[in-house]
Design an enzyme around this catalytic site. Structure first.
Site, PDB file in Angstrom:
ATOM      1  N   GLU A 313       9.676  26.508  33.697  1.00  0.00           N
ATOM      2  CA  GLU A 313      10.562  27.306  32.846  1.00  0.00           C
ATOM      3  C   GLU A 313       9.747  28.065  31.803  1.00  0.00           C
ATOM      4  OE1 GLU A 313      14.791  25.004  32.362  1.00  0.00           O
ATOM      5  OE2 GLU A 313      13.116  24.240  31.207  1.00  0.00           O
ATOM      6  N   CYS A 314       9.874  29.361  31.749  1.00  0.00           N
ATOM      7  CA  CYS A 314       9.289  30.218  30.721  1.00  0.00           C
ATOM      8  C   CYS A 314       7.783  29.970  30.587  1.00  0.00           C
ATOM      9  CB  CYS A 314      10.019  30.029  29.390  1.00  0.00           C
ATOM     10  SG  CYS A 314       9.784  31.407  28.254  1.00  0.00           S
ATOM     11  N   GLY A 315       7.335  29.157  29.646  1.00  0.00           N
ATOM     12  CA  GLY A 315       5.909  28.852  29.561  1.00  0.00           C
ATOM     13  C   GLY A 315       5.389  28.237  30.835  1.00  0.00           C
ATOM     14  N   THR A 414      10.976  30.441  36.355  1.00  0.00           N
ATOM     15  CA  THR A 414      12.014  31.281  35.767  1.00  0.00           C
ATOM     16  C   THR A 414      11.815  31.417  34.272  1.00  0.00           C
ATOM     17  OG1 THR A 414      14.395  31.414  35.329  1.00  0.00           O
ATOM     18  CG2 THR A 414      13.487  29.227  35.688  1.00  0.00           C
TER      19      THR A 414
END
Length: 432
Positions: A313-315, A414
């Site tokens: 997720e993200c990072g 994502t």
């Protein structure tokens, strides 16, 4: 458990410091405090945990729905719950502080900047209380905390001006050592830049703890969530300064359904033996050099190519890409699992609640399934032309051209942070 919401008149009014002072005051008075945060934030809760000594609960109507909020609240422990609001009390279409207060039927204490006002503080509180009635909102404003207020005549003037039914619950004095430094994405984390303990203790002396306890009340009962079977799967969860944005409820849900082992890529840990990997968000851009040298990312690259399910997720998405370039222009190799290069920008690139629709069955959703989440990032993605995406973005920005969920092998990355209340992590466990 009884609780109340600390809502602000606006962003930047000092809700976090006021919340920390209340946690400290109640703790010193012998109460066991459960902190919580309205909205999808990861940073303010880290400060709550540093003072309260327990994880802060995330309460967000968009991510969890009203039943999900009540279930998450019901998992809390302690004598009293303090919910720090997000932005101004009524601000936010996805999940405002007012929406959370309504869902839990908790009273609201308004945090007001009193640095240049006395009667104006009372007028502000009255306006926020009366607005609820005119807007058809079921919001019960019961008290005020005066942020950046002096004692003596200043405090007395605020007390005397308050309308009937609004309690003066204390003040936070104007002190330079009650400021938390910030950076991109918000404040520093609680374990990086905690408030000075002596300053926080001094501020807490001006809080009326017994009145806070009297005003708090309990929310409606939560409905039971569907039972899901426990598995023998072993899930490796990255947990260090680069991967520090994981909701407590997420790790709790993974532990309920599988065996969880944590590892710290920036500290030199290799990838543990596992059936799946979860890379939460965080600050990989601040630790890019350590990640480039990480044996864990090398192992993830190898294992992912062999079909190991990996969810970032993200990072975590950025760490799964090919390269990460900092704002200074330094470029570092990452795991190289997903076909994209990421670059940090001076300004944020996305900030919103998100709605995704699955194009096909993924690690976190079935075909045509809906995920609700949140995105907030300063990076942009340069995606290869043959990249495959798992989601269409129905609200939010995503990774590129209205899509999100880069996928390769059994790996999914994502920009969207999701909460276990929407079933995403149950889907992840079931896919192992």
């Amino acid at each position: 458990m009884n609780g109340l919401v600390l809502g602000g008149t606006s962003s930047g009014v000092g809700k976090t410091v006021a919340t920390l002072a209340c946690i400290r005051a109640l703790s010193d008075a012998g109460y066991d405090v459960q902190p919580a945060k309205a909205g999808p934030d990861f940073i303010d809760p880290s400060h709550h945990r540093a003072v309260a000594g327990r994880p802060s609960r995330t309460l967000d109507c968009w991510l969890q729905g009203e039943d999900g909020i009540r279930r998450n609240y019901a998992r809390s422990e302690g004598d009293i719950c303090l919910v720090e609001g997000v932005m101004g009390l009524y601000d936010g279409d996805g999940s405002s502080t007012a929406m959370v207060a309504e869902a839990l039927d908790l009273p609201v204490v308004l945090v007001v900047d009193a640095s240049a006002g006395m009667e104006s503080v009372a007028a502000t509180v009255l306006g926020f209380r009366e607005y609820a009635a005119t807007a058809g909102r079921d919001i019960d404003v019961v008290g005020v905390l005066a942020q950046r207020a002096h004692g003596g005549r200043h405090e007395q003037g605020i007390r005397e001006a308050l309308p009937d039914g609004i309690a003066f619950l204390g003040r936070i004095p104007p002190r330079g050592d009650l400021e938390i430094p910030g950076r991109h994405l918000g404040l520093h984390m609680g374990d990086e830049s905690p408030l000075d303990d002596d300053a926080l203790a001094a501020a807490s002396e001006h809080i009326d703890t017994e009145r806070i306890v009297e005003l708090a009340r309990s929310p409606p009962p939560a409905t039971e969530s569907p039972e899901r079977p426990r598995t023998d799967a072993r899930i490796a969860v990255a947990s260090d300064a680069a991967f520090c944005f994981a909701y407590p409820a997420t790790v709790e849900r993974l532990r309920e359904r599988a065996n969880v082992v944590t590892f710290a890529p920036t500290a030199g840990d290799d990838l543990p033996n596992c059936d799946g990997v979860y890379l939460p968000g965080g600050y990989p851009e601040l630790h890019a050099e350590a990640l480039a040298d990480s044996s864990a990312l090398d192992s993830i690259e190898t294992r992912a190519a062999d079909g190991l399910p990996v969810f970032g997720e993200c990072g975590g998405l950025m760490a799964l890409g090919e390269t990460l370039t900092t704002v200074d222009g330094d470029s570092y190799e990452m795991a190289g699992v997903l076909p994209a290069a990421f670059e940090m920008c001076e300004r944020y690139q996305a900030l919103d609640h998100v709605r995704l629709r699955a194009r096909r069955k993924t690690l976190t959703a079935d075909t045509d399934g809906i995920l609700r989440g949140h995105e907030f990032h300063y990076s942009s993605a340069d995606v290869d032309s043959d990249a495959r995406f798992a989601f269409d973005v129905e609200r939010g920005d995503g990774i590129a051209d209205g899509t999100d969920g880069l996928t390769e092998y059994q790996t999914l990355g994502t920009y969207c942070h999701v909460h276990p209340a929407n079933g995403a992590f149950d889907g992840f466990v079931d896919s192992l």
